[in-house]
Design a protein around this motif. Structure first.
Motif, PDB file in Angstrom:
ATOM      1  N   THR A  86       2.437  -8.051  -2.245  1.00  0.00           N
ATOM      2  CA  THR A  86       3.291  -9.022  -1.547  1.00  0.00           C
ATOM      3  C   THR A  86       4.201  -8.308  -0.558  1.00  0.00           C
ATOM      4  OG1 THR A  86       3.213 -10.495  -3.452  1.00  0.00           O
ATOM      5  CG2 THR A  86       5.009 -10.838  -1.868  1.00  0.00           C
ATOM      6  N   PHE A  87       4.808  -7.212  -0.977  1.00  0.00           N
ATOM      7  CA  PHE A  87       5.680  -6.412  -0.109  1.00  0.00           C
ATOM      8  C   PHE A  87       4.910  -5.955   1.128  1.00  0.00           C
ATOM      9  CE2 PHE A  87       6.955  -2.120   1.194  1.00  0.00           C
ATOM     10  CZ  PHE A  87       8.279  -2.316   1.519  1.00  0.00           C
ATOM     11  N   ALA A  88       3.701  -5.455   0.930  1.00  0.00           N
ATOM     12  CA  ALA A  88       2.888  -4.973   2.045  1.00  0.00           C
ATOM     13  C   ALA A  88       2.654  -6.086   3.067  1.00  0.00           C
ATOM     14  CB  ALA A  88       1.552  -4.427   1.534  1.00  0.00           C
ATOM     15  N   ALA A  89       2.306  -7.254   2.597  1.00  0.00           N
ATOM     16  CA  ALA A  89       2.041  -8.379   3.500  1.00  0.00           C
ATOM     17  C   ALA A  89       3.282  -8.741   4.311  1.00  0.00           C
ATOM     18  CB  ALA A  89       1.543  -9.585   2.708  1.00  0.00           C
ATOM     19  N   VAL A  90       4.422  -8.790   3.646  1.00  0.00           N
ATOM     20  CA  VAL A  90       5.687  -9.118   4.332  1.00  0.00           C
ATOM     21  C   VAL A  90       6.021  -8.070   5.392  1.00  0.00           C
ATOM     22  CG1 VAL A  90       8.195  -9.301   3.983  1.00  0.00           C
ATOM     23  CG2 VAL A  90       6.620 -10.479   2.424  1.00  0.00           C
ATOM     24  N   GLU A  91       5.710  -6.809   5.102  1.00  0.00           N
ATOM     25  CA  GLU A  91       6.017  -5.710   6.023  1.00  0.00           C
ATOM     26  C   GLU A  91       4.939  -5.496   7.086  1.00  0.00           C
ATOM     27  OE1 GLU A  91       8.890  -3.913   6.140  1.00  0.00           O
ATOM     28  OE2 GLU A  91       9.637  -5.268   4.596  1.00  0.00           O
ATOM     29  N   GLY A  92       3.885  -6.312   7.070  1.00  0.00           N
ATOM     30  CA  GLY A  92       2.853  -6.211   8.097  1.00  0.00           C
ATOM     31  C   GLY A  92       1.721  -5.253   7.778  1.00  0.00           C
ATOM     32  N   PHE A  93       1.523  -4.943   6.498  1.00  0.00           N
ATOM     33  CA  PHE A  93       0.468  -4.034   6.058  1.00  0.00           C
ATOM     34  C   PHE A  93      -0.558  -4.774   5.212  1.00  0.00           C
ATOM     35  CE2 PHE A  93       4.077  -1.205   6.704  1.00  0.00           C
ATOM     36  CZ  PHE A  93       3.503  -0.061   7.241  1.00  0.00           C
ATOM     37  N   ALA A  94      -1.696  -4.156   5.033  1.00  0.00           N
ATOM     38  CA  ALA A  94      -2.653  -4.544   4.000  1.00  0.00           C
ATOM     39  C   ALA A  94      -2.481  -3.531   2.873  1.00  0.00           C
ATOM     40  CB  ALA A  94      -4.074  -4.502   4.547  1.00  0.00           C
ATOM     41  N   MET A  95      -2.426  -3.995   1.636  1.00  0.00           N
ATOM     42  CA  MET A  95      -2.208  -3.086   0.520  1.00  0.00           C
ATOM     43  C   MET A  95      -3.520  -2.473   0.073  1.00  0.00           C
ATOM     44  SD  MET A  95       0.299  -1.899  -1.182  1.00  0.00           S
ATOM     45  CE  MET A  95       0.143  -0.505  -2.281  1.00  0.00           C
ATOM     46  N   GLY A  96      -3.523  -1.151   0.016  1.00  0.00           N
ATOM     47  CA  GLY A  96      -4.657  -0.417  -0.522  1.00  0.00           C
ATOM     48  C   GLY A  96      -4.380  -0.068  -1.972  1.00  0.00           C
ATOM     49  N   SER A  97      -4.866   1.052  -2.409  1.00  0.00           N
ATOM     50  CA  SER A  97      -4.703   1.496  -3.794  1.00  0.00           C
ATOM     51  C   SER A  97      -3.270   1.906  -4.089  1.00  0.00           C
ATOM     52  CB  SER A  97      -5.598   2.704  -4.060  1.00  0.00           C
ATOM     53  OG  SER A  97      -6.944   2.352  -3.895  1.00  0.00           O
ATOM     54  N   THR A  98      -2.887   1.703  -5.341  1.00  0.00           N
ATOM     55  CA  THR A  98      -1.642   2.263  -5.843  1.00  0.00           C
ATOM     56  C   THR A  98      -2.026   3.378  -6.804  1.00  0.00           C
ATOM     57  OG1 THR A  98      -0.416   0.202  -5.616  1.00  0.00           O
ATOM     58  CG2 THR A  98       0.469   1.829  -7.161  1.00  0.00           C
ATOM     59  N   TYR A  99      -1.589   4.579  -6.495  1.00  0.00           N
ATOM     60  CA  TYR A  99      -1.886   5.754  -7.307  1.00  0.00           C
ATOM     61  C   TYR A  99      -0.831   5.849  -8.400  1.00  0.00           C
ATOM     62  CZ  TYR A  99      -5.204   6.954  -3.714  1.00  0.00           C
ATOM     63  OH  TYR A  99      -6.278   6.934  -2.862  1.00  0.00           O
ATOM     64  N   VAL A 100      -1.281   5.812  -9.649  1.00  0.00           N
ATOM     65  CA  VAL A 100      -0.369   5.815 -10.793  1.00  0.00           C
ATOM     66  C   VAL A 100      -0.459   7.186 -11.469  1.00  0.00           C
ATOM     67  CG1 VAL A 100       0.247   4.717 -12.973  1.00  0.00           C
ATOM     68  CG2 VAL A 100      -0.639   3.327 -11.066  1.00  0.00           C
ATOM     69  N   GLU A 101       0.680   7.874 -11.454  1.00  0.00           N
ATOM     70  CA  GLU A 101       0.759   9.229 -12.005  1.00  0.00           C
ATOM     71  C   GLU A 101       1.000   9.192 -13.500  1.00  0.00           C
ATOM     72  OE1 GLU A 101      -0.217  12.540 -11.388  1.00  0.00           O
ATOM     73  OE2 GLU A 101       0.947  12.291  -9.546  1.00  0.00           O
TER      74      GLU A 101
END
Length: 107
Positions: free
Chosen positions: A33-48
């Motif tokens: 949702t944050f990505a869309a609002v900021e004008g991005f498409a969300m890719g992967s989230t890397y979880v450490e």
């Protein structure tokens, strides 16, 4: 579905800062949702994972370089602490990759 007309944003988070995998999955939805609002498409989230650090961070950097991406979203600076002192990690990361970190403060 990924919107290929928008620049791609990757995410990075430490698993040990969340109570459960369900909380991590909720974060991923919030980052989308944050990505869309900021004008991005969300890719992967890397979880450490604490036990295998810095494996996810290294994979993140590799993806940034491979796809020439410019931004990574993190929930807060503590998420970089497994890699090193967060301010130093930020400076070195931005110097090496040319990408920047964006902060997402969870509600």
């Amino acid at each position: 579905m990924t919107d290929y007309t928008r620049p791609l944003l990757l995410g990075y988070a430490r698993r040990d800062l969340y109570l459960s995998d369900q909380h991590v999955e909720r974060l991923k939805v919030e980052l989308t949702t944050f990505a869309a609002v900021e004008g991005f498409a969300m890719g992967s989230t890397y979880v450490e994972q604490r036990e295998t650090a810095p494996a996810a961070f290294s994979a993140l950097v590799e993806s940034l370089n491979r796809y020439e991406l410019t931004a990574v979203v993190i929930p807060d600076w503590r998420h970089l602490a497994l890699i090193g002192e967060p301010e130093r990690v930020k400076r070195e990361f931005e110097r090496v990759t040319g990408a920047r970190f964006m902060l997402y403060d969870t509600p």
